[in-house]
Write a protein that holds these residues in place. Structure first.
Motif, PDB file in Angstrom:
ATOM      1  N   GLU A   3     -47.830-124.705   6.087  1.00 16.62           N
ATOM      2  CA  GLU A   3     -47.602-125.325   7.383  1.00 16.62           C
ATOM      3  C   GLU A   3     -47.093-126.747   7.219  1.00 16.62           C
ATOM      4  O   GLU A   3     -47.537-127.459   6.323  1.00 16.62           O
ATOM      5  CB  GLU A   3     -48.914-125.331   8.178  1.00 16.62           C
ATOM      6  CG  GLU A   3     -49.313-123.963   8.657  1.00 16.62           C
ATOM      7  CD  GLU A   3     -48.222-123.299   9.485  1.00 16.62           C
ATOM      8  OE1 GLU A   3     -47.483-124.018  10.182  1.00 16.62           O
ATOM      9  OE2 GLU A   3     -48.109-122.070   9.426  1.00 16.62           O
ATOM     10  N   PRO A   4     -46.189-127.167   8.083  1.00 18.27           N
ATOM     11  CA  PRO A   4     -45.688-128.534   7.979  1.00 18.27           C
ATOM     12  C   PRO A   4     -46.820-129.529   8.154  1.00 18.27           C
ATOM     13  O   PRO A   4     -47.723-129.312   8.954  1.00 18.27           O
ATOM     14  CB  PRO A   4     -44.677-128.634   9.133  1.00 18.27           C
ATOM     15  CG  PRO A   4     -45.008-127.504  10.041  1.00 18.27           C
ATOM     16  CD  PRO A   4     -45.626-126.443   9.203  1.00 18.27           C
ATOM     17  N   GLY A   5     -46.774-130.601   7.395  1.00 16.48           N
ATOM     18  CA  GLY A   5     -47.766-131.649   7.569  1.00 16.48           C
ATOM     19  C   GLY A   5     -49.017-131.421   6.759  1.00 16.48           C
ATOM     20  O   GLY A   5     -49.846-132.309   6.652  1.00 16.48           O
ATOM     21  N   THR A   6     -49.196-130.246   6.194  1.00 15.19           N
ATOM     22  CA  THR A   6     -50.391-130.002   5.410  1.00 15.19           C
ATOM     23  C   THR A   6     -50.036-130.007   3.932  1.00 15.19           C
ATOM     24  O   THR A   6     -48.872-129.987   3.569  1.00 15.19           O
ATOM     25  CB  THR A   6     -51.027-128.647   5.761  1.00 15.19           C
ATOM     26  OG1 THR A   6     -50.136-127.601   5.368  1.00 15.19           O
ATOM     27  CG2 THR A   6     -51.282-128.542   7.240  1.00 15.19           C
ATOM     28  N   LYS A   7     -51.095-130.006   3.105  1.00 13.25           N
ATOM     29  CA  LYS A   7     -50.828-130.152   1.689  1.00 13.25           C
ATOM     30  C   LYS A   7     -50.580-128.833   0.971  1.00 13.25           C
ATOM     31  O   LYS A   7     -50.431-128.789  -0.232  1.00 13.25           O
ATOM     32  CB  LYS A   7     -51.962-130.915   1.024  1.00 13.25           C
ATOM     33  CG  LYS A   7     -53.311-130.206   1.075  1.00 13.25           C
ATOM     34  CD  LYS A   7     -54.381-131.233   0.792  1.00 13.25           C
ATOM     35  CE  LYS A   7     -55.472-130.816  -0.121  1.00 13.25           C
ATOM     36  NZ  LYS A   7     -55.331-130.471  -1.439  1.00 13.25           N
ATOM     37  N   ARG A  49     -25.312-127.910  12.182  1.00 16.19           N
ATOM     38  CA  ARG A  49     -26.650-128.355  12.589  1.00 16.19           C
ATOM     39  C   ARG A  49     -27.586-127.194  12.851  1.00 16.19           C
ATOM     40  O   ARG A  49     -28.784-127.303  12.652  1.00 16.19           O
ATOM     41  CB  ARG A  49     -26.560-129.194  13.862  1.00 16.19           C
ATOM     42  CG  ARG A  49     -26.157-130.611  13.655  1.00 16.19           C
ATOM     43  CD  ARG A  49     -26.564-131.456  14.848  1.00 16.19           C
ATOM     44  NE  ARG A  49     -25.882-131.095  16.075  1.00 16.19           N
ATOM     45  CZ  ARG A  49     -24.613-131.307  16.327  1.00 16.19           C
ATOM     46  NH1 ARG A  49     -23.850-131.842  15.404  1.00 16.19           N
ATOM     47  NH2 ARG A  49     -24.085-130.969  17.483  1.00 16.19           N
TER      48      ARG A  49
ATOM     49  N   TRP B 475     -53.998-137.840   9.749  1.00 18.18           N
ATOM     50  CA  TRP B 475     -53.555-136.607   9.071  1.00 18.18           C
ATOM     51  C   TRP B 475     -53.949-136.635   7.595  1.00 18.18           C
ATOM     52  O   TRP B 475     -54.334-135.611   7.038  1.00 18.18           O
ATOM     53  CB  TRP B 475     -52.042-136.407   9.232  1.00 18.18           C
ATOM     54  CG  TRP B 475     -51.693-135.824  10.569  1.00 18.18           C
ATOM     55  CD1 TRP B 475     -52.014-136.369  11.785  1.00 18.18           C
ATOM     56  CD2 TRP B 475     -51.027-134.602  10.841  1.00 18.18           C
ATOM     57  NE1 TRP B 475     -51.562-135.553  12.788  1.00 18.18           N
ATOM     58  CE2 TRP B 475     -50.951-134.468  12.238  1.00 18.18           C
ATOM     59  CE3 TRP B 475     -50.467-133.616  10.041  1.00 18.18           C
ATOM     60  CZ2 TRP B 475     -50.346-133.363  12.853  1.00 18.18           C
ATOM     61  CZ3 TRP B 475     -49.849-132.522  10.651  1.00 18.18           C
ATOM     62  CH2 TRP B 475     -49.797-132.413  12.049  1.00 18.18           C
ATOM     63  N   PHE B 479     -56.124-133.612   6.547  1.00 18.26           N
ATOM     64  CA  PHE B 479     -55.401-132.533   5.853  1.00 18.26           C
ATOM     65  C   PHE B 479     -54.979-132.872   4.428  1.00 18.26           C
ATOM     66  O   PHE B 479     -54.435-132.043   3.725  1.00 18.26           O
ATOM     67  CB  PHE B 479     -54.167-132.127   6.660  1.00 18.26           C
ATOM     68  CG  PHE B 479     -54.462-131.852   8.103  1.00 18.26           C
ATOM     69  CD1 PHE B 479     -55.349-130.833   8.458  1.00 18.26           C
ATOM     70  CD2 PHE B 479     -53.900-132.620   9.105  1.00 18.26           C
ATOM     71  CE1 PHE B 479     -55.645-130.596   9.782  1.00 18.26           C
ATOM     72  CE2 PHE B 479     -54.187-132.384  10.441  1.00 18.26           C
ATOM     73  CZ  PHE B 479     -55.069-131.371  10.779  1.00 18.26           C
ATOM     74  N   TRP B 480     -55.169-134.124   4.021  1.00 17.21           N
ATOM     75  CA  TRP B 480     -54.717-134.523   2.689  1.00 17.21           C
ATOM     76  C   TRP B 480     -55.849-135.209   1.918  1.00 17.21           C
ATOM     77  O   TRP B 480     -55.617-136.168   1.186  1.00 17.21           O
ATOM     78  CB  TRP B 480     -53.485-135.431   2.767  1.00 17.21           C
ATOM     79  CG  TRP B 480     -52.280-134.764   3.376  1.00 17.21           C
ATOM     80  CD1 TRP B 480     -52.023-134.584   4.702  1.00 17.21           C
ATOM     81  CD2 TRP B 480     -51.178-134.165   2.686  1.00 17.21           C
ATOM     82  NE1 TRP B 480     -50.841-133.916   4.891  1.00 17.21           N
ATOM     83  CE2 TRP B 480     -50.293-133.655   3.660  1.00 17.21           C
ATOM     84  CE3 TRP B 480     -50.848-134.017   1.330  1.00 17.21           C
ATOM     85  CZ2 TRP B 480     -49.110-132.998   3.343  1.00 17.21           C
ATOM     86  CZ3 TRP B 480     -49.653-133.375   1.019  1.00 17.21           C
ATOM     87  CH2 TRP B 480     -48.799-132.868   2.010  1.00 17.21           C
ATOM     88  N   PRO B 547     -52.292-128.221  12.446  1.00 17.35           N
ATOM     89  CA  PRO B 547     -51.005-127.584  12.136  1.00 17.35           C
ATOM     90  C   PRO B 547     -51.193-126.133  11.727  1.00 17.35           C
ATOM     91  O   PRO B 547     -52.091-125.804  10.960  1.00 17.35           O
ATOM     92  CB  PRO B 547     -50.466-128.418  10.974  1.00 17.35           C
ATOM     93  CG  PRO B 547     -51.588-129.274  10.515  1.00 17.35           C
ATOM     94  CD  PRO B 547     -52.510-129.431  11.669  1.00 17.35           C
ATOM     95  N   GLY B 548     -50.347-125.263  12.270  1.00 21.50           N
ATOM     96  CA  GLY B 548     -50.399-123.854  11.911  1.00 21.50           C
ATOM     97  C   GLY B 548     -51.442-123.057  12.677  1.00 21.50           C
ATOM     98  O   GLY B 548     -51.564-121.860  12.490  1.00 21.50           O
TER      99      GLY B 548
END
Lengths: 185, 556
Positions: A3-7, A49, B475, B479-480, B547-548
Motif C-alpha cells: 500500500e502507498p505510504g506504508t513500509k 500522462r 505516518w 506505519f514506519w 492506507p489500504g
C-alpha cells in the motif's frame, strides 16, 4: 500488493502486474482538432500522462483548412480508452473524436521498404512485391525501394516476407482511417 | 492603443477589480498599463503568493482570480498555484510575460517555455502569436476559466507584441467550437435518479467542491426529506455543519458516522465530487452495497473511479432543483428512512469526534481549533495549509456556509494558507479571515506578510506550532516504526519576531485556559496578526482510515 505510504516492500513482479492493463483490442481514434499551434502536443501529452502508448499517429489536413485530422492507433482496455476519450474531449481545441469500429472502418497505411536485391534475389523480391501489389519506386545496384499500401496487418505481412532478403530500412506512415458507408468519420 | 492598454480594457470588461502580481522585464509594458488603468494591483513578494492569493480570492468570492508574473522564473514560480487551481477547479487567469518573439527558442534571458511547462496542469493555455489576438484570447481565457468545470487558464504574452499598437473594439461574443460544456442535465436521467432516491432505504448524499455554488439547492433537496449529507474536504460549508442531517466530513480523517454510512448505504448521490482516493480508501471495498447517482459538470469524472449507475452531467445548481421537484412529485414515504436514521444516530452517539484533553495548561491542537471557533463565533472565513492542522480544522471548525472554508485539497500545497487568506480578505474585506496553519506550511510563503502589512490586509494567522512536520511524523509513527526521519523542525523561527520584522503583530499563546481570550485579543487587532500557538507536539489526527484499509476499518 503493497500500500502507498506504508513500509511494505514491493516486488518488481507486483509493480509490473499493476501496470499491465493494455490487454484489450486495438483502437483507431479519429480526432478532429482546430488547426492551431501546440494542439498535437496537448494530445500526445495527455496520452503519456494517462499511461497510454500510441502505436501509430498520422496527422493531416481535412477539407476544412481550419481543421486537422489526427488518426491514432493504440492498444487498450475499453474502459480506459473511454476515460482517455473523455479527457481528450476536455481539450478546448479538440472538436470531435470517433473511436472507430474496426468492422465499419476502412484503414490504410503507406510504407516504404528498402530491400537488399542483388542479382540472385532480385527477381524473387520483385515477385513478392507483385503479390502484395507493392510498387517499386527506386532501384539501385544492390537495393530496391518498394511502396506498399494497405492495412497494418498487410504491411506487417509484407515486412515478414521481405525481411529474409535483407531489409535495409523502412518507413511507415501510421494508419489513417475513414468510416464505411455514408456515416461521417 | 497599445495591446497592453487593450488588455486593461478587457480585464475591466470582465469585471476584474483586483489582480495579484509581481513585475519583471518581460511584463514591463503590462505594468506600465497598470499605472493608470484603475484596476487595483496588489504587489506580492513571490509569484506563488500571488497565484495562491488569486485562488483565495476566487474561492472566497466566486469570481475569476487574476495573477501575473514575468517570463522565466516568474512563470515557473506560478506553476504550483496553476497546478493547485487545476486540482481544485479554481477559476484563475494567469497572465505571464514572455521574451520578445525574436528571442523565442534561443534560451534568451529569463526565457522558459511556459506553455510547455504548464500544459499538463491547465484547463487551457495560449501564447499570443499576434497582437491582434490578445483581446479575444483574454475574453476566451475568462470564459473558459469560469464556465464548465472551472480551472486555470494561462495567457503567455511576448513582450514585443504587448507593445504593439492595435485597434481595439470591445468583444462581446466568445465562440469556441471545441468547448461546449453540457450544463443542464438530462431530464430522463434526473427522473430516473428521483425514482432511485425515492426507493432508497439507506441513501447518503455525498457533496464535493462542485456544490459550493449550489449550496441552497443541495439543502433544498436534502431537507425535502431527511436525506443524510456528508461533504468532502472541498465541499465543507455547502451543507451547514449545524444541521441535524449533517454526518460530518467523510474520508481518511472523516467521521466514523459519515464513513460507516457510506459503507452501508444502498444509494449514494454524489454531487460535484470525484471519488478521490482520500474519500474511497480501498476502492474495491468502497460502499459495497451502494448504487451511485453521479452528478457532475465534468463527464470525464463519471465512472472514472467508481462506475455510476445513473450519471447526470451538468451544473449542480441546474440539476438539483429539478431533481428535488421530481423527487417531491413521487411523494416518497419518509418513514422508510427511519431505520436508517436509527442506525446513523447510534453511530453519532457512539463515535463523536473526540480527543483526550490535557490535564495541565497544554493546548491540544483539536482544542485550538475549537477555541478559534469560539473566539470567531464560528463566523470567520478560514483558510488552511496542508497537514494535521488542516484535518483538525476541517473536523472541528464547523462550517455553516459555502466559501467559508478555503484549503488546498487536491494538490495539498503547503504554503497555500497565508496567501489564500490574503486573497480572501481582499475579496471579502468585511469578513474576519483567519488562516489556520502549521509551523511547517506557514514558512513556505511567509513573505506575503509583507504584502499584508504594506496593504493593511488584516488576516489573522494562527500557527499550530508543534515543532514537527506533523502529518509525516504521524505516518512515521503509525506505519514506519516511529523512525522519525527529517520531520523535526524545532522552534525555528521565532514567529513573533518574524511577524514583527514584517510589520505585522506577533503574539504567542501557550496556556489553554487563556487561549480563547488571547485569540479574541488577536482578532481585535488592526492589520495582519500572527499568533504562535504552542500545541502538544505528538498528537495524532483521528479517526483515520489507514492506507489500504476500507472505511469500516477506521481506527482511533
Amino acid at each position: 500488493m503493497g500500500e502507498p505510504g506504508t513500509k511494505e516492500l514491493l516486488s518488481l513482479e507486483e509493480l509490473e502486474a499493476a501496470g499491465s492493463f493494455r490487454t484489450g483490442r486495438k483502437h483507431i481514434l479519429s480526432i478532429l482538432v482546430e488547426n492551431k499551434p501546440g494542439v498535437l502536443t496537448r494530445i500526445t501529452g495527455l496520452f503519456a500522462r494517462r499511461g497510454f502508448n500510441i502505436d501509430t499517429l498520422a496527422v493531416g489536413p481535412t477539407d476544412d483548412e481550419t481543421v486537422s485530422r489526427i488518426t491514432l492507433t493504440l492498444d487498450g482496455a475499453v474502459q480506459s480508452i473511454d476515460q482517455v476519450t473523455k479527457q481528450l474531449h476536455k481539450l478546448i481545441n479538440v472538436l470531435k473524436i470517433r473511436d472507430l469500429e474496426p468492422t465499419d472502418t476502412m484503414a490504410r497505411e503507406l510504407a516504404l521498404f528498402k530491400i537488399s536485391a542483388d542479382g540472385a534475389s532480385r527477381s524473387e523480391v520483385m515477385q513478392v512485391c507483385e503479390i502484395f501489389r507493392a510498387k517499386i519506386v527506386d532501384v539501385s545496384k544492390r537495393t530496391l525501394v518498394a511502396e506498399v499500401t494497405g492495412t497494418q496487418e498487410k504491411i506487417d505481412a509484407f515486412e515478414r516476407m521481405v525481411r529474409p532478403f535483407g531489409l535495409v530500412e523502412m518507413a511507415r506512415t501510421g494508419e489513417i482511417a475513414i468510416a464505411r458507408g455514408r456515416a461521417e468519420t | 492603443m497599445r495591446a497592453v492598454d487593450a488588455l486593461m480594457e478587457c480585464l475591466k470588461a470582465e469585471g476584474v477589480e483586483v489582480v495579484f502580481g509581481l513585475p519583471g522585464g518581460a511584463n514591463l509594458p503590462t505594468y506600465d498599463a497598470f499605472y493608470d488603468a484603475g484596476i487595483r494591483h496588489i504587489l506580492v513578494r513571490h509569484e506563488a503568493g500571488g497565484g495562491h492569493a488569486a485562488e483565495g480570492y476566487a474561492k472566497a468570492t466566486g469570481q475569476v482570480g487574476v495573477a501575473l508574473g514575468t517570463s522565466g522564473p516568474g512563470a515557473t514560480n506560478l506553476v504550483t498555484p496553476i497546478c493547485d487551481a487545476m486540482m481544485d477547479s479554481v477559476p484563475v487567469v494567469f497572465l505571464t510575460g514572455q521574451v520578445r518573439t525574436e528571442l523565442l527558442g534561443t534560451d534568451g534571458f529569463q526565457e522558459a517555455d511556459t506553455i510547455g511547462i504548464t500544459m499538463p496542469i491547465v484547463k487551457h493555455s495560449v501564447m499570443i502569436q499576434h497582437p491582434l489576438e490578445l483581446p479575444r484570447a483574454i475574453h476566451e481565457a475568462f470564459h473558459i476559466a469560469r464556465t464548465g468545470r472551472p480551472g486555470p487558464v494561462v495567457v503567455d504574452i511576448p513582450t514585443d507584441l504587448s507593445r504593439a499598437d492595435i485597434p481595439y473594439e470591445p468583444i462581446t461574443d466568445v465562440h469556441l467550437p471545441g468547448y461546449q460544456p453540457t450544463t443542464d442535465g438530462n431530464q430522463k436521467q434526473i427522473r430516473l435518479a428521483a425514482k432511485a432516491l425515492a426507493n432508497a432505504r439507506r441513501p447518503v448524499m455525498y457533496a464535493g467542491g462542485g456544490t459550493i455554488g449550489a449550496a441552497a439547492e443541495l439543502r433544498e433537496l436534502a431537507t425535502s426529506d431527511r436525506l443524510p449529507v456528508t461533504c468532502t474536504v472541498m465541499g465543507l460549508g455547502s451543507f451547514p455543519a449545524s444541521h441535524p442531517q449533517w454526518l460530518g466530513m467523510l474520508g481518511m480523517h472523516g467521521t466514523r458516522t459519515a464513513n460507516y454510512a457510506m459503507d452501508e448505504a444502498d444509494l449514494i448521490v454524489a454531487v460535484g465530487a470525484r471519488f478521490d482516493d482520500r474519500v474511497t480508501a480501498k476502492l474495491s471495498e468502497f460502499a459495497p452495497h451502494a448504487k451511485f447517482i453521479h452528478i457532475d459538470i465534468d463527464p470525464a469524472e463519471i465512472s472514472k473511479n467508481v462506475p455510476a449507475h445513473i450519471p447526470i452531467v451538468g451544473y449542480a445548481a441546474n440539476i438539483l432543483p429539478r431533481l428535488t421537484a421530481e423527487y417531491r412529485a413521487l411523494e416518497p414515504d419518509p418513514a422508510r428512512l427511519e431505520e436508517w436514521w436509527h442506525r446513523i444516530d447510534a453511530w453519532r452517539t457512539r463515535y463523536p469526534l473526540s480527543y483526550t484533553e490535557s490535564e495541565d495548561a497544554e493546548i491540544k491542537p483539536q482544542y485550538m481549533v475549537q477555541a478559534l471557533y469560539e473566539a470567531t463565533e464560528g463566523n470567520a472565513i478560514v483558510t488552511s495549509d496542508v497537514g494535521q492542522h488542516q484535518m483538525w480544522a476541517a473536523q472541528h471548525y464547523h462550517f455553516d456556509r459555502p466559501r467559508q472554508w478555503i484549503n488546498s485539497g487536491g494538490l495539498g500545497t503547503m504554503g497555500f494558507g497565508l496567501p489564500a487568506a490574503m486573497g480572501a480578505k481582499v475579496g471579502r474585506p468585511d469578513e474576519t479571515v483567519v488562516c489556520i496553519t502549521g509551523d511547517g506550511s506557514f514558512q513556505m510563503n511567509t513573505q506575503e506578510l509583507a504584502t499584508c502589512a504594506q496593504n493593511g490586509i488584516g488576516v489573522k494567522v494562527f500557527v499550530m506550532n508543534n515543532g514537527y512536520l506533523g502529518m509525516v511524523r504521524q505516518w512515521q509513527e503509525l506505519f514506519w516504526d516511529r523512525r522519525y526521519s527529517q520531520v523535526h523542525t524545532g522552534q525555528y523561527p521565532d514567529f513573533v519576531k518574524l511577524a514583527e520584522a514584517y510589520g505585522a503583530t506577533g503574539m504567542r499563546l501557550t496556556d489553554k485556559h487563556t487561549l480563547v481570550e488571547g485569540m479574541r485579543q488577536a482578532l481585535a487587532i488592526e492589520g495582519p496578526v500572527v499568533v504562535d500557538v504552542r500545541v502538544a507536539a505528538e498528537e495524532n489526527v483521528y479517526p483515520m482510515i489507514a492506507p489500504g484499509q476500507a472505511a469500516r476499518d477506521m481506527v482511533g
